[in-house]
Design an enzyme around this catalytic site. Structure first.
Site, PDB file in Angstrom:
ATOM      1  N   THR A 114       0.831  -1.203   0.000  1.00  0.00           N
ATOM      2  CA  THR A 114       0.000   0.000   0.000  1.00  0.00           C
ATOM      3  C   THR A 114       0.864   1.250   0.000  1.00  0.00           C
ATOM      4  OG1 THR A 114      -1.825  -1.070   1.111  1.00  0.00           O
ATOM      5  CG2 THR A 114      -1.586   1.270   1.536  1.00  0.00           C
ATOM      6  N   ARG A 127     -13.972  -7.989   0.000  1.00  0.00           N
ATOM      7  CA  ARG A 127     -13.269  -7.573   1.227  1.00  0.00           C
ATOM      8  C   ARG A 127     -12.723  -6.136   1.088  1.00  0.00           C
ATOM      9  NH1 ARG A 127      -7.875  -5.652   2.364  1.00  0.00           N
ATOM     10  NH2 ARG A 127      -7.281  -6.318   4.453  1.00  0.00           N
ATOM     11  N   ILE A 128     -12.864  -5.368   2.134  1.00  0.00           N
ATOM     12  CA  ILE A 128     -12.303  -4.014   2.185  1.00  0.00           C
ATOM     13  C   ILE A 128     -11.383  -3.941   3.398  1.00  0.00           C
ATOM     14  CG2 ILE A 128     -12.851  -1.565   2.495  1.00  0.00           C
ATOM     15  CD1 ILE A 128     -15.643  -2.247   1.270  1.00  0.00           C
ATOM     16  N   GLY A 129     -10.225  -3.330   3.241  1.00  0.00           N
ATOM     17  CA  GLY A 129      -9.276  -3.219   4.353  1.00  0.00           C
ATOM     18  C   GLY A 129      -9.388  -1.892   5.075  1.00  0.00           C
ATOM     19  N   ALA A 173      -1.748  -5.373   7.927  1.00  0.00           N
ATOM     20  CA  ALA A 173      -2.870  -6.306   7.915  1.00  0.00           C
ATOM     21  C   ALA A 173      -4.133  -5.557   8.313  1.00  0.00           C
ATOM     22  CB  ALA A 173      -2.600  -7.447   8.885  1.00  0.00           C
TER      23      ALA A 173
HETATM   24  N1  ASP Z   1      -3.619  -2.271   4.647  1.00  0.00           N
HETATM   25  C1  ASP Z   1      -3.922  -2.813   3.359  1.00  0.00           C
HETATM   26  C2  ASP Z   1      -5.169  -3.652   3.441  1.00  0.00           C
HETATM   27  O1  ASP Z   1      -5.357  -4.358   4.421  1.00  0.00           O
HETATM   28  C3  ASP Z   1      -2.836  -3.672   2.797  1.00  0.00           C
HETATM   29  C4  ASP Z   1      -1.490  -3.016   2.735  1.00  0.00           C
HETATM   30  O2  ASP Z   1      -1.125  -2.232   3.612  1.00  0.00           O
HETATM   31  O3  ASP Z   1      -0.746  -3.297   1.768  1.00  0.00           O
HETATM   32  O4  ASP Z   1      -5.919  -3.652   2.498  1.00  0.00           O
END
Ligand code: ASP
Length: 308
Positions: A175, A203-205, A228
């Site tokens: 990210t 799914r959404i982070g 994560a």
């Molecule tokens: N935080 C992002 C997610 O969980 C992943 C990432 O940091 O690369 O979608």
């Protein structure tokens, strides 16, 4: 009124995770350092000229989205179905205006779509087909699926599918994020991602969730996270760092370290970048590395490993 009394600062990340010297070739490492430096240069030029933190973080995140080394825009990871679904958020610390999108598939620069949601819609957060439609309605640059896809990300999906327990096994979060304070003491944050390899069920982070992966408040500072997402959501990471500074009077390093320790206690890994409206900055991460960089009037510096 501009008092130009705050020293501007820009801090970026390109993801955290199991990033160790033996895992990157000299060539890869050099290319990533150059990409981080290039992005810093873009944002720094805006801040140096007296531009706003908001413009700087958007422009910086766009550069990182365009670079296929990072998991955002071009080079985003694949979902379980082999599609690409991107999330992004931007926030302006002056008034806590915010814009976010989730699961978008065709906008070349999702961070600009997030900003357009903030500035040209009555909403904060749009998702999926609706967000794609909003993007077209506002004439943002569109790109076909082949533009975003790279062979490396395709291979990562195949690799993951071949494992029984396939939840982003390499723990390398690519990210991208940028936080800045401008010379008027205003802060802004931007974060953009393809999410996690092999994600399913829409799914959404944490990235597009205001207060989790992204937050900016002039009363404290600006934060962008990587890691994560499931854990960063539960710890409301970005807002908690700002709240600790604002309400407990913690310094930026203590606030960032405390919240990353909390993520770790929940079982999560990743990191954050933070700037305060007074011009201080911090990185905190509990992984072996984080692609990161900082720029100020004193110059630019990029780093990858924890011991740098
Ligand atoms: N935080 C992002 C997610 O969980 C992943 C990432 O940091 O690369 O979608």
């Amino acid at each position: 009124m501009s008092d130009r009394s705050t020293p501007w600062k820009l801090v970026i990340h390109g993801g955290a995770g199991v990033i160790e010297r033996h895992l990157l070739s000299a060539e890869q490492e050099g290319a990533i350092r150059a990409a981080l430096d290039h992005a810093l240069k873009t944002g720094a030029a805006i801040l140096e000229a007296g531009g706003s933190a908001l413009d700087a973080v958007e422009a910086t995140a766009r550069e990182l989205e365009d670079d296929a080394h990072f998991n955002a825009g071009r080079g985003s990871v694949f979902t379980y179905q082999g599609t690409i679904e991107m999330d992004a958020a931007i926030m302006d610390g002056r008034n806590r205006n915010a814009g976010a999108v989730a699961g978008v598939t065709a906008t070349r620069n999702p961070i600009t779509l997030a900003r357009t949601v903030m500035e040209q819609s009555p909403h904060v957060f749009l998702s999926r087909e609706g967000a794609d439609q909003f993007s077209r309605d506002h004439d943002l640059e569109q790109a076909p699926p082949e533009y975003f896809a790279t062979p490396e990300r395709r291979a990562a999906l195949e690799d993951m599918r071949s494992q029984a327990d396939y939840f982003d096994a390499d723990l390398k979060y690519g990210t991208v994020g940028a936080v800045a304070v401008d010379s008027n003491g205003h802060v802004a944050a931007a974060t953009s991602t393809g999410g996690l390899t092999g994600k399913r069920w829409a799914r959404i982070g944490d990235t597009p969730l205001i207060g989790c992966g992204t937050y900016a408040d002039d009363r404290a500072g600006a934060v962008s996270a990587t890691g994560a997402g499931e854990f960063f959501i539960r710890a409301t990471v970005a807002q908690e760092i700002c709240a600790r500074m604002r309400m407990l009077g913690e310094g930026v390093r203590t606030a960032a370290d405390s919240v990353i320790a909390d993520v770790g206690a929940l079982g999560g890994t990743g990191g954050v970048i933070v700037v305060t409206s007074a011009g201080e900055a911090a990185f905190a991460f509990n992984t072996p590395g984080m692609y990161r960089g900082v720029a100020s009037a004193d110059g630019r510096r990029v780093a990858i490993y924890a011991d740098e």
